[in-house]
Design a protein around this motif. Sequence first.
Motif, mmCIF file in Angstrom:
data_model
loop_
_atom_site.group_PDB
_atom_site.id
_atom_site.type_symbol
_atom_site.label_atom_id
_atom_site.label_comp_id
_atom_site.label_asym_id
_atom_site.label_seq_id
_atom_site.Cartn_x
_atom_site.Cartn_y
_atom_site.Cartn_z
ATOM 1 N N SER A 51 0.900 -1.251 0.002
ATOM 2 C CA SER A 51 0.006 0.051 -0.162
ATOM 3 C C SER A 51 0.966 1.246 0.060
ATOM 4 O O SER A 51 2.145 1.074 0.355
ATOM 5 N N ARG A 52 0.350 2.473 -0.458
ATOM 6 C CA ARG A 52 1.026 3.584 -0.491
ATOM 7 C C ARG A 52 0.013 4.840 -0.374
ATOM 8 O O ARG A 52 -0.969 4.776 -1.170
ATOM 9 N N ARG A 53 0.331 5.577 0.442
ATOM 10 C CA ARG A 53 -0.706 6.723 0.652
ATOM 11 C C ARG A 53 -0.445 7.586 -0.919
ATOM 12 O O ARG A 53 0.699 8.011 -1.322
ATOM 13 N N ILE A 54 -1.565 8.035 -1.538
ATOM 14 C CA ILE A 54 -1.438 8.737 -2.691
ATOM 15 C C ILE A 54 -1.817 10.119 -2.530
ATOM 16 O O ILE A 54 -1.346 10.888 -3.353
ATOM 17 N N TRP A 55 -2.949 10.645 -1.893
ATOM 18 C CA TRP A 55 -3.350 11.740 -1.644
ATOM 19 C C TRP A 55 -4.109 12.033 -0.438
ATOM 20 O O TRP A 55 -4.469 10.873 0.419
ATOM 21 N N SER A 56 -4.629 13.212 -0.039
ATOM 22 C CA SER A 56 -5.135 13.447 1.152
ATOM 23 C C SER A 56 -6.259 14.389 0.890
ATOM 24 O O SER A 56 -6.176 15.194 -0.031
ATOM 25 N N GLU A 57 -7.292 14.467 1.956
ATOM 26 C CA GLU A 57 -8.422 15.491 1.695
ATOM 27 C C GLU A 57 -8.892 15.658 3.010
ATOM 28 O O GLU A 57 -9.132 15.003 4.137
ATOM 29 N N PRO A 58 -8.976 17.014 3.122
ATOM 30 C CA PRO A 58 -9.636 17.509 4.443
ATOM 31 C C PRO A 58 -10.909 16.890 4.736
ATOM 32 O O PRO A 58 -11.766 16.778 3.983
ATOM 33 N N LEU A 59 -11.278 16.539 6.006
ATOM 34 C CA LEU A 59 -12.759 16.185 6.396
ATOM 35 C C LEU A 59 -13.573 17.378 6.378
ATOM 36 O O LEU A 59 -13.056 18.341 7.368
ATOM 37 N N LEU A 60 -14.927 17.033 6.069
ATOM 38 C CA LEU A 60 -15.908 18.159 6.122
ATOM 39 C C LEU A 60 -17.205 17.735 6.734
ATOM 40 O O LEU A 60 -17.533 16.502 6.541
ATOM 41 N N ALA A 61 -17.812 18.675 7.471
ATOM 42 C CA ALA A 61 -18.952 18.267 7.982
ATOM 43 C C ALA A 61 -19.994 18.827 7.033
ATOM 44 O O ALA A 61 -19.838 20.051 6.425
ATOM 45 N N VAL A 62 -21.121 17.877 6.650
ATOM 46 C CA VAL A 62 -22.223 18.534 5.611
ATOM 47 C C VAL A 62 -23.427 18.669 6.565
ATOM 48 O O VAL A 62 -24.006 17.546 7.216
ATOM 49 N N LEU A 63 -23.899 19.905 6.634
ATOM 50 C CA LEU A 63 -25.226 20.254 7.378
ATOM 51 C C LEU A 63 -26.027 20.819 6.411
ATOM 52 O O LEU A 63 -25.960 21.521 5.467
ATOM 53 N N PRO A 64 -27.399 20.822 6.843
ATOM 54 C CA PRO A 64 -28.478 21.519 6.114
ATOM 55 C C PRO A 64 -28.211 23.112 6.089
ATOM 56 O O PRO A 64 -27.587 23.648 7.164
ATOM 57 N N GLU A 65 -28.742 23.841 5.129
ATOM 58 C CA GLU A 65 -28.419 25.067 5.136
ATOM 59 C C GLU A 65 -29.308 25.919 6.312
ATOM 60 O O GLU A 65 -28.372 27.056 6.930
ATOM 61 N N ARG A 66 -30.232 25.345 6.900
ATOM 62 C CA ARG A 66 -30.951 26.031 7.819
ATOM 63 C C ARG A 66 -30.384 25.541 9.289
ATOM 64 O O ARG A 66 -30.962 25.691 10.372
ATOM 65 N N HIS A 67 -29.354 24.649 9.494
ATOM 66 C CA HIS A 67 -28.848 24.329 10.598
ATOM 67 C C HIS A 67 -28.392 25.167 11.409
ATOM 68 O O HIS A 67 -27.666 26.350 10.743
ATOM 69 N N PRO A 68 -28.509 25.490 12.788
ATOM 70 C CA PRO A 68 -28.042 26.446 13.577
ATOM 71 C C PRO A 68 -26.395 26.685 13.546
ATOM 72 O O PRO A 68 -25.789 27.556 13.590
ATOM 73 N N LEU A 69 -25.649 25.734 13.016
ATOM 74 C CA LEU A 69 -24.275 25.767 12.977
ATOM 75 C C LEU A 69 -23.916 26.255 11.690
ATOM 76 O O LEU A 69 -22.552 26.152 11.207
ATOM 77 N N ALA A 70 -24.603 26.212 10.593
ATOM 78 C CA ALA A 70 -24.471 26.478 9.144
ATOM 79 C C ALA A 70 -23.592 27.680 8.996
ATOM 80 O O ALA A 70 -22.968 27.772 7.825
ATOM 81 N N GLY A 71 -23.872 28.594 9.746
ATOM 82 C CA GLY A 71 -23.277 29.985 9.229
ATOM 83 C C GLY A 71 -21.761 30.193 9.937
ATOM 84 O O GLY A 71 -21.105 31.089 9.573
ATOM 85 N N GLN A 72 -21.286 29.234 10.796
ATOM 86 C CA GLN A 72 -19.974 29.223 11.341
ATOM 87 C C GLN A 72 -19.031 28.932 10.395
ATOM 88 O O GLN A 72 -19.280 27.994 9.145
ATOM 89 N N PRO A 73 -17.597 29.462 10.459
ATOM 90 C CA PRO A 73 -16.719 28.948 9.299
ATOM 91 C C PRO A 73 -16.259 27.658 9.789
ATOM 92 O O PRO A 73 -15.710 26.895 8.500
#
Length: 305
Positions: free
Chosen positions: A165-187
């Motif tokens: 095995s070999r590491r090839i690439w990486s991606e930041p982990l993201l949370a996916v929230l509904p637009e109307r979620h109370p946390l949706a406006g946070q950076p």
Amino acid sequence: MPTQLGSRIPLASLIQTLAVAEYLNIRHAANALRTSQSSVSARIKALEEELGILLFERNTRGVRLTEAGRLFVERVSAGVDQLDHAVKTAGMAASGECGRLCIGIHALIPGSFLAELIGRYREDHPGIEVKITEGTARNAVMQLRANRLDVVFVAGAPELPDCHSRRIWSEPLLAVLPERHPLAGQPTVTWADLAGETFLVRHGGTGPQVHDHIVLRLAGRWPAPSILRFDIGRGTLLSMVGQGFGITIVGAATSLLPAPGVVFLPFADEPEPVPFSAVWSPFNQGTALRNLLDLAARMKRESDQ
């Protein structure tokens, strides 16, 4: 078991027979083959004795095929052409110019590193048939071990005793929230922000690994999260988040997909991006696979610059 006659006939005798049949002159055939006339004559005579068949009628001006010789040459010519094609095809496969490469993936998202990798590979090696199978990491590795796949790309950095095995690439982990979620406006969000949320995960793709990651990050937190699993595709999962069924977590490439009604927020307390690795059998020495891994390494260096 008696040996078949064809297996005892030297290939050189067949090639010289074809040359004589083409020129209908032993001297001209010998010149074309860059050998002596006596050598060609001897081989033709030995072949006729071995077969017990007269292939050529000799005369002062050259030779003429007998009816038996004509039929024999037709079949031999087709066989030699097939052998020549087989040799060329094998050589092209050995050099990575033709053949097949079977790849196991978790997803192929337009614009992602993996999609760009496979796209560039197909451009660079048009003679390679690329077959793609989508599924979970566990199923992909099982197919790899059964020699049904040449390489699989999985989330994480697995250490399997029977695979390379070999590491090839990486991606930041993201949370996916509904637009109307109370946390949706946070950076950004933290895992503590998401305690008690309802998480949606898939049975397929990276779903099992996502499930385990959520459990690991929220272990011991209160209120405990609820994790619901669905046999759905990635697009449907995002749509369900947008409709308020719950939230989920994804690698950054998923944010490239059309996803109305949702927001993607990075984690402030995720220690590092999610690595994605290539896994393959140590017994697979194919040039097609090596070319893919070499291209992945070059693209990784380009992206890091």
